[in-house]
Write a protein that holds these residues in place. Structure first.
Motif, mmCIF file in Angstrom:
data_model
loop_
_atom_site.group_PDB
_atom_site.id
_atom_site.type_symbol
_atom_site.label_atom_id
_atom_site.label_comp_id
_atom_site.label_asym_id
_atom_site.label_seq_id
_atom_site.Cartn_x
_atom_site.Cartn_y
_atom_site.Cartn_z
ATOM 1 N N ILE A 158 0.845 -1.209 0.000
ATOM 2 C CA ILE A 158 0.000 0.000 0.000
ATOM 3 C C ILE A 158 0.875 1.253 0.000
ATOM 4 O O ILE A 158 0.640 2.201 -0.745
ATOM 5 C CB ILE A 158 -0.949 -0.016 1.229
ATOM 6 N N LEU A 159 1.920 1.209 0.830
ATOM 7 C CA LEU A 159 2.822 2.356 0.920
ATOM 8 C C LEU A 159 3.510 2.618 -0.427
ATOM 9 O O LEU A 159 3.620 3.770 -0.874
ATOM 10 C CB LEU A 159 3.856 2.090 2.016
ATOM 11 N N TYR B 69 2.377 1.780 -3.381
ATOM 12 C CA TYR B 69 1.389 2.294 -4.342
ATOM 13 C C TYR B 69 1.118 3.782 -4.070
ATOM 14 O O TYR B 69 1.064 4.593 -5.001
ATOM 15 C CB TYR B 69 0.093 1.485 -4.220
ATOM 16 N N ALA B 70 1.011 4.134 -2.759
ATOM 17 C CA ALA B 70 0.763 5.537 -2.401
ATOM 18 C C ALA B 70 1.925 6.419 -2.843
ATOM 19 O O ALA B 70 1.724 7.515 -3.378
ATOM 20 C CB ALA B 70 0.556 5.650 -0.898
ATOM 21 N N LEU B 71 3.133 5.910 -2.661
ATOM 22 C CA LEU B 71 4.329 6.661 -3.072
ATOM 23 C C LEU B 71 4.346 6.854 -4.584
ATOM 24 O O LEU B 71 4.684 7.925 -5.088
ATOM 25 C CB LEU B 71 5.599 5.925 -2.620
ATOM 26 N N HIS B 72 3.935 5.770 -5.303
ATOM 27 C CA HIS B 72 3.897 5.826 -6.766
ATOM 28 C C HIS B 72 2.897 6.895 -7.215
ATOM 29 O O HIS B 72 3.201 7.723 -8.094
ATOM 30 C CB HIS B 72 3.499 4.444 -7.316
ATOM 31 N N LEU B 73 1.693 6.894 -6.578
ATOM 32 C CA LEU B 73 0.667 7.883 -6.924
ATOM 33 C C LEU B 73 1.172 9.298 -6.658
ATOM 34 O O LEU B 73 0.998 10.201 -7.483
ATOM 35 C CB LEU B 73 -0.607 7.629 -6.092
ATOM 36 N N HIS B 74 1.782 9.433 -5.481
ATOM 37 C CA HIS B 74 2.298 10.745 -5.097
ATOM 38 C C HIS B 74 3.337 11.228 -6.115
ATOM 39 O O HIS B 74 3.352 12.393 -6.523
ATOM 40 C CB HIS B 74 2.913 10.646 -3.699
ATOM 41 N N HIS B 75 4.208 10.256 -6.529
ATOM 42 C CA HIS B 75 5.265 10.567 -7.479
ATOM 43 C C HIS B 75 4.666 11.027 -8.816
ATOM 44 O O HIS B 75 5.111 12.013 -9.410
ATOM 45 C CB HIS B 75 6.128 9.314 -7.671
ATOM 46 N N GLU B 76 3.628 10.293 -9.257
ATOM 47 C CA GLU B 76 2.967 10.640 -10.528
ATOM 48 C C GLU B 76 2.339 12.024 -10.448
ATOM 49 O O GLU B 76 2.444 12.827 -11.372
ATOM 50 C CB GLU B 76 1.887 9.592 -10.853
ATOM 51 N N LYS B 77 1.665 12.287 -9.301
ATOM 52 C CA LYS B 77 1.014 13.591 -9.097
ATOM 53 C C LYS B 77 2.051 14.698 -9.148
ATOM 54 O O LYS B 77 1.847 15.745 -9.772
ATOM 55 C CB LYS B 77 0.332 13.600 -7.717
#
Lengths: 177, 210
Positions: free
Chosen positions: B94-95, B97-105
């Protein structure tokens, strides 16, 4: 008791279960272990606790037993270390060494109790290793080879420790009579 | 074999039956060694009598129970460790995936910022061109109202064409501010208009001077 089979190579017999094999070890070595523990601790209940703790440790450490030393010397080594731990805890608490008043069956009855009590008192004042060598050889009847393997010392060293311990006891023995 | 008092200790050190027998033989005729040997043997005899045994029918059942309890508590421990491991792996996923999303944003945000910054720079350049062109137009206006030479006439026509093209570009830009291609065209047209006005001014001076 799944790991007992690997531990009990000295008595490894395919026709008996690991649990039964472990019980056989207790039946074979238990009495001598009780005696060794009693002669270190001077208390029946603490000696039984030490033997129980030793068998638990043997059960836990069964994977590490490599069969290089005989099972008995391996078990005695664990037992003696357990006794040392109990004695150290007792010393930290400031407890005096106890001599149990529980009825004990003696293998020989030609020696009077006064001498036994005196020898036990003298043994209590000895350093751990000297006391252990004397106890294992003179009381529990182990050979110098077995003592050497149990304590991780040489046979010659075991012999020397026993001799010098007896010389020391001899001087105190005469004074105490 | 004759044994001297000095050798008694060696014999006691050896401690085997033969050595002790030799010591005994010597002690029979030596009072000092007799006492020594008697004490020695007394200690050994007393020690041997201290070998102890007592009935303990409950000890083995106690050991069995302790081992069984430990084995039982070890099994749930393995389950607990496995559950903790599964939760840890889940949380790590989960962490990640959250980091990946944050990175994309963050990447999208950075790109938007870059676009805005680039547009601002382009608009600043356009404004600079416009100011320069306005100044040049004011200076060139008297010569372009009534062109005196054929070349000034052609400059005037060229400037009119450029104004139409510029107006068209600006209409396109109003629809899509981020259209880089149109922006580029507009800038080149501004540059061309600026150069043409400068040529007009030079041509006018050239005409009036003679």
């Amino acid at each position: 008791m799944q790991a007992v089979a690997t531990l009990t190579r000295p008595v490894n017999r395919p026709e008996i279960s690991p649990a039964a094999e472990f019980e056989l070890l207790f039946r074979t070595h238990g009495e001598r272990m009780k005696s060794i523990a009693y002669n270190h601790l001077g208390s029946v209940s603490e000696a039984e606790d030490a033997v129980q703790e030793t068998f638990l440790k043997i059960h836990r450490a069964s994977d590490t037993y490599n069969g290089e030393s005989s099972f008995s010397t391996w078990a005695y080594r664990i037992l003696i270390n357990t006794c040392y731990d109990i004695l150290r805890k007792r010393r930290r608490r400031g407890d005096e060494e106890s001599i149990d008043a529980n009825p004990i069956e003696r293998t020989a009855s030609t020696v009077d109790d006064a001498k036994r009590i005196m020898l036990r008192r003298l043994l209590e004042s000895l350093p751990e290793q000297r006391r252990t060598v004397f106890t294992l050889f003179e009381i529990d009847g182990l050979s110098h080879a077995e003592i050497a393997e149990t304590l991780g010392i040489t046979e010659a060293n075991s012999k020397w420790i026993l001799f010098s311990t007896k010389k020391q006891l001899q001087e105190q023995w005469r004074k105490s009579q | 074999m004759t044994i001297t008092c000095e050798r008694i200790d060696d014999l006691l050190f050896e401690g085997d039956a033969a050595s002790l027998e030799l010591a005994e033989t010597h002690a029979r005729g030596c009072l000092a060694c007799r006492e020594k040997l008697d004490d020695w043997n007394d200690i050994s005899r007393t020690a041997k009598s201290m070998q102890t045994t007592w009935p303990s029918d409950t000890l083995w059942p106690r050991i069995q129970r302790a081992i069984a309890n430990e084995t039982r508590s070890r099994a749930p421990m393995i389950l607990r460790v496995a559950a903790a491991l599964a939760v840890t792996i889940g949380l790590a996923g989960i962490l990640a995936y959250a980091l990946h999303l944050h990175h994309e944003k963050q990447k999208a945000f950075d790109q938007a910022i870059l676009r805005v910054t680039a547009l601002d720079e382009v608009e600043r350049a356009e404004k600079a061109h416009l100011i320069a062109i306005n100044n040049l137009e004011k200076l060139a206006a008297p010569k372009l109202e009534e062109p005196q030479t054929p070349i000034l006439v052609s400059y005037k026509e060229k400037l009119m064409l450029l104004d139409d093209a510029i107006a068209e570009c600006q209409t396109n830009i109003d629809h899509n501010r981020q259209n880089a291609q149109v922006r580029k065209q507009l800038l080149s047209m501004y540059s061309e208009k600026q150069r043409t006005l400068q040529d007009v001014l030079r041509e006018g001076n050239h005409v009036s001077n003679p």
